[in-house]
Design a protein around this motif. Structure first.
Motif, PDB file in Angstrom:
ATOM      1  N   VAL A  95     -43.129  48.702  18.262  1.00  0.00           N
ATOM      2  CA  VAL A  95     -44.548  48.424  18.513  1.00  0.00           C
ATOM      3  C   VAL A  95     -45.128  49.476  19.455  1.00  0.00           C
ATOM      4  O   VAL A  95     -46.214  50.024  19.216  1.00  0.00           O
ATOM      5  CB  VAL A  95     -44.725  47.007  19.087  1.00  0.00           C
ATOM      6  N   ARG A  96     -44.388  49.771  20.533  1.00  0.00           N
ATOM      7  CA  ARG A  96     -44.868  50.793  21.478  1.00  0.00           C
ATOM      8  C   ARG A  96     -44.940  52.162  20.813  1.00  0.00           C
ATOM      9  O   ARG A  96     -45.918  52.901  20.967  1.00  0.00           O
ATOM     10  CB  ARG A  96     -43.944  50.855  22.700  1.00  0.00           C
ATOM     11  N   GLY A  97     -43.886  52.503  20.074  1.00  0.00           N
ATOM     12  CA  GLY A  97     -43.830  53.826  19.458  1.00  0.00           C
ATOM     13  C   GLY A  97     -44.921  54.042  18.426  1.00  0.00           C
ATOM     14  O   GLY A  97     -45.573  55.095  18.402  1.00  0.00           O
ATOM     15  N   LEU A  98     -45.145  53.045  17.569  1.00  0.00           N
ATOM     16  CA  LEU A  98     -46.175  53.192  16.545  1.00  0.00           C
ATOM     17  C   LEU A  98     -47.569  53.217  17.159  1.00  0.00           C
ATOM     18  O   LEU A  98     -48.471  53.884  16.636  1.00  0.00           O
ATOM     19  CB  LEU A  98     -46.063  52.068  15.518  1.00  0.00           C
ATOM     20  N   ARG A  99     -47.748  52.502  18.268  1.00  0.00           N
ATOM     21  CA  ARG A  99     -49.040  52.562  18.959  1.00  0.00           C
ATOM     22  C   ARG A  99     -49.295  53.978  19.474  1.00  0.00           C
ATOM     23  O   ARG A  99     -50.404  54.517  19.351  1.00  0.00           O
ATOM     24  CB  ARG A  99     -49.074  51.562  20.111  1.00  0.00           C
ATOM     25  N   GLU A 100     -48.249  54.605  20.037  1.00  0.00           N
ATOM     26  CA  GLU A 100     -48.400  55.970  20.542  1.00  0.00           C
ATOM     27  C   GLU A 100     -48.616  56.962  19.403  1.00  0.00           C
ATOM     28  O   GLU A 100     -49.390  57.916  19.530  1.00  0.00           O
ATOM     29  CB  GLU A 100     -47.169  56.362  21.359  1.00  0.00           C
ATOM     30  N   ILE A 101     -47.937  56.738  18.275  1.00  0.00           N
ATOM     31  CA  ILE A 101     -48.146  57.605  17.112  1.00  0.00           C
ATOM     32  C   ILE A 101     -49.588  57.514  16.639  1.00  0.00           C
ATOM     33  O   ILE A 101     -50.233  58.521  16.326  1.00  0.00           O
ATOM     34  CB  ILE A 101     -47.177  57.227  15.977  1.00  0.00           C
ATOM     35  N   GLU A 102     -50.116  56.300  16.596  1.00  0.00           N
ATOM     36  CA  GLU A 102     -51.492  56.114  16.150  1.00  0.00           C
ATOM     37  C   GLU A 102     -52.473  56.765  17.119  1.00  0.00           C
ATOM     38  O   GLU A 102     -53.462  57.386  16.706  1.00  0.00           O
ATOM     39  CB  GLU A 102     -51.798  54.621  16.014  1.00  0.00           C
ATOM     40  N   GLN A 103     -52.198  56.635  18.418  1.00  0.00           N
ATOM     41  CA  GLN A 103     -53.064  57.281  19.405  1.00  0.00           C
ATOM     42  C   GLN A 103     -53.016  58.800  19.261  1.00  0.00           C
ATOM     43  O   GLN A 103     -54.035  59.485  19.357  1.00  0.00           O
ATOM     44  CB  GLN A 103     -52.644  56.865  20.819  1.00  0.00           C
ATOM     45  N   GLY A 104     -51.809  59.326  19.021  1.00  0.00           N
ATOM     46  CA  GLY A 104     -51.671  60.767  18.820  1.00  0.00           C
ATOM     47  C   GLY A 104     -52.391  61.238  17.572  1.00  0.00           C
ATOM     48  O   GLY A 104     -53.034  62.293  17.564  1.00  0.00           O
ATOM     49  N   ARG A 105     -52.286  60.446  16.498  1.00  0.00           N
ATOM     50  CA  ARG A 105     -52.974  60.809  15.258  1.00  0.00           C
ATOM     51  C   ARG A 105     -54.485  60.812  15.458  1.00  0.00           C
ATOM     52  O   ARG A 105     -55.191  61.717  14.998  1.00  0.00           O
ATOM     53  CB  ARG A 105     -52.607  59.823  14.148  1.00  0.00           C
ATOM     54  N   ALA A 106     -54.985  59.795  16.176  1.00  0.00           N
ATOM     55  CA  ALA A 106     -56.423  59.725  16.432  1.00  0.00           C
ATOM     56  C   ALA A 106     -56.885  60.914  17.268  1.00  0.00           C
ATOM     57  O   ALA A 106     -57.944  61.494  17.022  1.00  0.00           O
ATOM     58  CB  ALA A 106     -56.762  58.413  17.141  1.00  0.00           C
TER      59      ALA A 106
END
Length: 304
Positions: free
Chosen positions: A70-81
């Motif tokens: 959950v933490r990792g995918l949230r950070e991936i999404e923030q990075g993508r944005a």
């Protein structure tokens, strides 16, 4: 290898409590979901989910892995944005002002490299005399060479300055010129020679030389003065006189025998390349990215 898609499926299974519900939510078959979870468990070599005919429960290891996912995918999404935002902002015009010399020899090739990496950026690069009011003339970035032997002008508080690297010079002349006019043995001999002056500083006709523990300034003169380093280079290689040229512009010509280096033990590196930009609280992304790129490539310790 762990695939992001498998992590997303695992999170969905845990959140919905069943393989079939996760499959329906993601438009996948229950079999595809099961294979995805099995692939994760094989890679991690741990049981993530305990499953019976009617129940599904997450193991202790699975719970820890779920929290990390959950933490990792949230950070991936923030990075993508953030990357998407950067991509949107890396468009438009950037205006650059530079004094001749180092700007054309050192900076311009890097600007071309930056443009190749960011094809939606349009560059307007103007070479002119230093001292221009960048903000008044709507320039985003500026370059100048600053004389380290003189007390510098503090300049406008609206402009920030960053010293990047020394700008070493050579005194050069062509073999044909030296054969015709004789080789100067001392810097003072230049007063009797035709010196080609590059107009990149207010005192461009004052050339510095080491003199014991100090330095000597000689005011040279000649038949040609230009603010273009290309003009000075062509004149020197064609035997018109003695020139003060950037190492980066002269070294290849010296190696080819087109120019001869003079007074190598008396040369002082008295110029520093400076980057100028507006002292704004927040710079546009495209300007900040270009500044970071140029600082990395031009700062002391970098090759080139």
């Amino acid at each position: 290898m762990i695939y992001v898609r498998d992590l997303q499926l695992f999170i969905k299974v845990v959140n919905l409590g069943s393989f079939s519900a996760a499959g329906k939510a993601l438009n996948l078959s229950e079999s595809a979901v099961s294979k995805s979870i099995a692939r994760l468990e094989r890679y991690l070599d741990v049981k993530l989910i305990h499953r019976t005919t009617h129940t599904l429960s997450i193991s202790d290891a699975g719970q820890e892995f779920y929290n990390g996912c959950v933490r990792g995918l949230r950070e991936i999404e923030q990075g993508r944005a953030a990357a998407d935002c950067l991509s949107i902002e890396m468009k438009g015009d950037i205006r650059i002002h530079s004094s001749p010399g180092a700007g054309q020899i050192l900076v311009w090739p890097l600007i071309l490299e930056f443009m190749n990496s960011h094809p939606d950026i349009r560059i307007e690069m103007v070479f002119g005399k230093p001292g221009l009011d960048m903000i008044e003339h709507d320039f985003d970035i500026g370059f100048r060479t600053n004389d380290l032997t003189r007390e510098g002008n503090p300049g406008s508080p609206n402009i920030r300055r960053r010293s990047l690297r020394p700008v070493p010079y050579r005194i050069v002349a062509s073999p044909a010129y030296l054969e015709r006019k004789g080789r100067p043995e001392r810097p003072e001999d230049l007063l009797d020679h035709n010196c080609l002056v590059l107009l990149n500083q207010p005192q461009s006709d004052e050339w510095s030389f080491a003199d014991g523990d100090g330095q000597k300034l000689l005011r040279v003169n000649g038949a040609l003065r230009s603010n273009s380093p290309l003009v000075i280079r062509e004149a020197a290689t064609n035997g018109f006189g003695v020139a003060r040229m950037l190492n980066f512009a002269a070294d290849d010509l010296i190696a080819q025998g087109a120019l001869v280096s003079l007074f190598e033990d008396r040369i002082i590196t008295d110029q520093q390349l400076q980057l100028l930009f507006p002292n704004f609280e927040k710079l546009p992304t495209k300007i900040r990215v270009l500044i970071d790129f140029l600082v990395e490539r031009l700062s002391v310790g970098q090759s080139g």
